[in-house]
Design a protein around this motif. Structure first.
Motif, PDB file in Angstrom:
ATOM      1  N   ALA A 117       0.806  -1.224   0.000  1.00  0.00           N
ATOM      2  CA  ALA A 117       0.000   0.000   0.000  1.00  0.00           C
ATOM      3  C   ALA A 117       0.843   1.280   0.000  1.00  0.00           C
ATOM      4  CB  ALA A 117      -0.978  -0.008   1.169  1.00  0.00           C
ATOM      5  N   PRO A 118       1.892   1.401   0.815  1.00  0.00           N
ATOM      6  CA  PRO A 118       2.684   2.639   0.751  1.00  0.00           C
ATOM      7  C   PRO A 118       3.331   2.864  -0.617  1.00  0.00           C
ATOM      8  CG  PRO A 118       3.178   1.452   2.762  1.00  0.00           C
ATOM      9  CD  PRO A 118       2.323   0.557   1.928  1.00  0.00           C
ATOM     10  N   LEU A 124       0.956   6.611  -6.923  1.00  0.00           N
ATOM     11  CA  LEU A 124      -0.231   7.392  -7.272  1.00  0.00           C
ATOM     12  C   LEU A 124       0.022   8.881  -7.056  1.00  0.00           C
ATOM     13  CD1 LEU A 124      -3.224   7.370  -8.113  1.00  0.00           C
ATOM     14  CD2 LEU A 124      -3.786   7.186  -5.685  1.00  0.00           C
ATOM     15  N   GLY A 125       0.673   9.221  -5.964  1.00  0.00           N
ATOM     16  CA  GLY A 125       1.012  10.624  -5.697  1.00  0.00           C
ATOM     17  C   GLY A 125       1.948  11.183  -6.745  1.00  0.00           C
ATOM     18  N   ALA A 126       2.942  10.402  -7.160  1.00  0.00           N
ATOM     19  CA  ALA A 126       3.877  10.846  -8.198  1.00  0.00           C
ATOM     20  C   ALA A 126       3.157  11.038  -9.528  1.00  0.00           C
ATOM     21  CB  ALA A 126       5.014   9.844  -8.345  1.00  0.00           C
ATOM     22  N   LEU A 128      -0.085  11.738  -9.982  1.00  0.00           N
ATOM     23  CA  LEU A 128      -0.934  12.926  -9.877  1.00  0.00           C
ATOM     24  C   LEU A 128      -0.106  14.205  -9.945  1.00  0.00           C
ATOM     25  CD1 LEU A 128      -3.497  11.818  -7.143  1.00  0.00           C
ATOM     26  CD2 LEU A 128      -3.927  12.178  -9.576  1.00  0.00           C
ATOM     27  N   ALA A 129       1.038  14.224  -9.290  1.00  0.00           N
ATOM     28  CA  ALA A 129       1.898  15.404  -9.326  1.00  0.00           C
ATOM     29  C   ALA A 129       2.408  15.645 -10.745  1.00  0.00           C
ATOM     30  CB  ALA A 129       3.067  15.222  -8.362  1.00  0.00           C
ATOM     31  N   ARG A 130       2.765  14.594 -11.450  1.00  0.00           N
ATOM     32  CA  ARG A 130       3.259  14.734 -12.826  1.00  0.00           C
ATOM     33  C   ARG A 130       2.188  15.333 -13.730  1.00  0.00           C
ATOM     34  NH1 ARG A 130       4.809   9.945 -16.906  1.00  0.00           N
ATOM     35  NH2 ARG A 130       5.735  11.235 -18.511  1.00  0.00           N
ATOM     36  N   ARG A 131       0.954  14.827 -13.622  1.00  0.00           N
ATOM     37  CA  ARG A 131      -0.143  15.359 -14.443  1.00  0.00           C
ATOM     38  C   ARG A 131      -0.446  16.813 -14.095  1.00  0.00           C
ATOM     39  NH1 ARG A 131      -4.567  10.484 -14.881  1.00  0.00           N
ATOM     40  NH2 ARG A 131      -3.296   9.146 -16.195  1.00  0.00           N
ATOM     41  N   LEU A 132      -0.389  17.121 -12.805  1.00  0.00           N
ATOM     42  CA  LEU A 132      -0.658  18.491 -12.367  1.00  0.00           C
ATOM     43  C   LEU A 132       0.400  19.449 -12.907  1.00  0.00           C
ATOM     44  CD1 LEU A 132      -2.535  20.201 -10.501  1.00  0.00           C
ATOM     45  CD2 LEU A 132      -0.746  19.946  -8.792  1.00  0.00           C
TER      46      LEU A 132
END
Length: 138
Positions: A117-118, A124-126, A128-132
């Motif tokens: 999970a971590p 997932l965080g990476a 989302l940050a890349r798309r943002l």
């Protein structure tokens, strides 16, 4: 005869319940007493730092004031004093209380989500940050 307010009964039950929550059994002598041999006590203390209190769940048995943590400290000290190695005592605790008793559970089908999970959340965080950052760059 005067009638007691209906509020007093629940309060009395709450007070009686909390009075019954304390253990009437005296703590084991080794729960709060160190071993005579400093080397063995150091081994026991190091092991107790890695074992989770089953009542508190956020503290090790070395830090917890719960009755069960005291009993577990006594068990660790008894077994270390009897000559068992910390790894043997740790294995015995895991066998007796399950993998949850350790802060470092072994990788198995049951604990796999804890390990995976971590990594998934980090990925997932990476993503989302890349798309943002891509949206803002264009």
């Amino acid at each position: 005869m005067p009638r007691t307010p209906s509020l007093l009964l629940p309060i009395a039950l709450l007070i009686a319940g909390t009075a019954q929550a304390d253990s009437a059994v005296p703590a084991s002598t080794l729960a709060y007493t160190q071993l005579a041999d400093p080397a063995r006590e150091a081994e026991a203390k190091a092991l107790m730092e890695t074992v989770r209190c089953l009542v508190c769940q956020g503290q090790s048995i070395a830090d917890s004031d719960a009755d069960m943590a005291g009993e577990m400290r006594a068990l660790v000290r008894q077994r270390i004093a009897a000559g068992e190695r910390p790894a043997q005592v740790r294995a015995w605790l895991i066998e007796r209380y399950g993998d949850y008793v350790t802060y470092d559970p072994p990788l198995s089908w049951v604990t796999a989500p804890l390990w995976i999970a971590p990594l998934l959340l980090l990925g997932l965080g990476a993503l989302l940050a890349r798309r943002l950052f891509k949206r803002r760059a264009t």
